[in-house]
Design a protein around this motif. Structure first.
Motif, PDB file in Angstrom:
ATOM      1  N   THR A   1      41.729  68.256  79.763  1.00 17.18           N
ATOM      2  CA  THR A   1      40.460  68.364  80.485  1.00 17.18           C
ATOM      3  C   THR A   1      40.468  69.710  81.194  1.00 17.18           C
ATOM      4  O   THR A   1      41.519  70.181  81.647  1.00 17.18           O
ATOM      5  N   PHE A   2      39.298  70.315  81.285  1.00 13.26           N
ATOM      6  CA  PHE A   2      39.180  71.682  81.782  1.00 13.26           C
ATOM      7  C   PHE A   2      38.266  71.759  82.990  1.00 13.26           C
ATOM      8  O   PHE A   2      37.277  71.033  83.085  1.00 13.26           O
ATOM      9  N   ARG A   3      38.586  72.669  83.876  1.00 15.49           N
ATOM     10  CA  ARG A   3      37.700  73.096  84.966  1.00 15.49           C
ATOM     11  C   ARG A   3      37.753  74.618  84.923  1.00 15.49           C
ATOM     12  O   ARG A   3      38.798  75.220  85.188  1.00 15.49           O
ATOM     13  N   ILE A   4      36.621  75.246  84.566  1.00 15.28           N
ATOM     14  CA  ILE A   4      36.593  76.694  84.356  1.00 15.28           C
ATOM     15  C   ILE A   4      35.522  77.311  85.214  1.00 15.28           C
ATOM     16  O   ILE A   4      34.392  76.818  85.257  1.00 15.28           O
ATOM     17  N   TYR A   5      35.868  78.400  85.904  1.00 16.99           N
ATOM     18  CA  TYR A   5      34.888  79.090  86.732  1.00 16.99           C
ATOM     19  C   TYR A   5      35.183  80.585  86.725  1.00 16.99           C
ATOM     20  O   TYR A   5      36.289  81.014  86.421  1.00 16.99           O
ATOM     21  N   ALA A   6      34.142  81.361  87.029  1.00 15.65           N
ATOM     22  CA  ALA A   6      34.261  82.817  87.043  1.00 15.65           C
ATOM     23  C   ALA A   6      33.968  83.331  88.447  1.00 15.65           C
ATOM     24  O   ALA A   6      33.168  82.744  89.174  1.00 15.65           O
ATOM     25  N   ALA A   7      34.618  84.422  88.797  1.00 17.68           N
ATOM     26  CA  ALA A   7      34.413  85.048  90.101  1.00 17.68           C
ATOM     27  C   ALA A   7      34.398  86.559  89.931  1.00 17.68           C
ATOM     28  O   ALA A   7      35.175  87.112  89.144  1.00 17.68           O
ATOM     29  N   GLU A   8      33.525  87.216  90.659  1.00 15.14           N
ATOM     30  CA  GLU A   8      33.473  88.680  90.647  1.00 15.14           C
ATOM     31  C   GLU A   8      34.615  89.218  91.495  1.00 15.14           C
ATOM     32  O   GLU A   8      34.896  88.712  92.568  1.00 15.14           O
ATOM     33  N   GLY A   9      35.225  90.281  91.000  1.00 16.07           N
ATOM     34  CA  GLY A   9      36.253  90.966  91.770  1.00 16.07           C
ATOM     35  C   GLY A   9      35.618  92.096  92.580  1.00 16.07           C
ATOM     36  O   GLY A   9      34.403  92.219  92.673  1.00 16.07           O
ATOM     37  N   GLN A  10      36.453  92.927  93.146  1.00 12.62           N
ATOM     38  CA  GLN A  10      35.991  94.079  93.930  1.00 12.62           C
ATOM     39  C   GLN A  10      35.924  95.296  93.046  1.00 12.62           C
ATOM     40  O   GLN A  10      36.748  95.480  92.154  1.00 12.62           O
ATOM     41  N   GLN A  11      34.950  96.160  93.295  1.00 14.26           N
ATOM     42  CA  GLN A  11      34.839  97.419  92.549  1.00 14.26           C
ATOM     43  C   GLN A  11      35.829  98.408  93.084  1.00 14.26           C
ATOM     44  O   GLN A  11      36.190  98.441  94.182  1.00 14.26           O
TER      45      GLN A  11
END
Length: 106
Positions: free
Chosen positions: A96-106
């Protein structure tokens, strides 16, 4: 004396224009993105890859994967791809999966 003013004004105008272009390019650059997958595997033998996960606070998932992309658009594109969806059909049999995306810093 007049040529000196022309050169000075040209230099100032060039510096201001260059600063504006650099600022514009910086504003157009997108921040990198990181996709984190927390995976609870029901059949470890069926999925050969693995790593050790250690909890610092709270319960740790059995397995994690972190992928870096150039930006969020590229991350979404990858996870919406036909190749990923085909691979996921296999993964869904064993985990089972829990997937999320997050922006990093430039």
């Amino acid at each position: 004396m007049k040529p000196r003013y022309t050169v000075a004004l040209s230099a100032i105008a060039g510096a201001v224009l260059g600063a504006g272009v650099i600022q514009g390019l910086h504003a157009q650059a997108k921040a990198p993105a990181f996709v984190v997958a927390e995976i609870d595997i029901s059949n470890r033998e069926a999925l050969a890859r693995g790593n050790k996960t250690l909890s610092i606070e709270g319960a740790a998932p059995k397995f994690i994967a972190i992928n870096q992309f150039d930006n969020l658009d590229e991350a979404i594109k990858a996870y919406n791809s036909l190749e990923y969806k085909e691979a996921r059909k296999i993964g869904d049999k064993y985990a089972t999966f829990r997937i999320y995306a997050a922006e990093g810093q430039q």
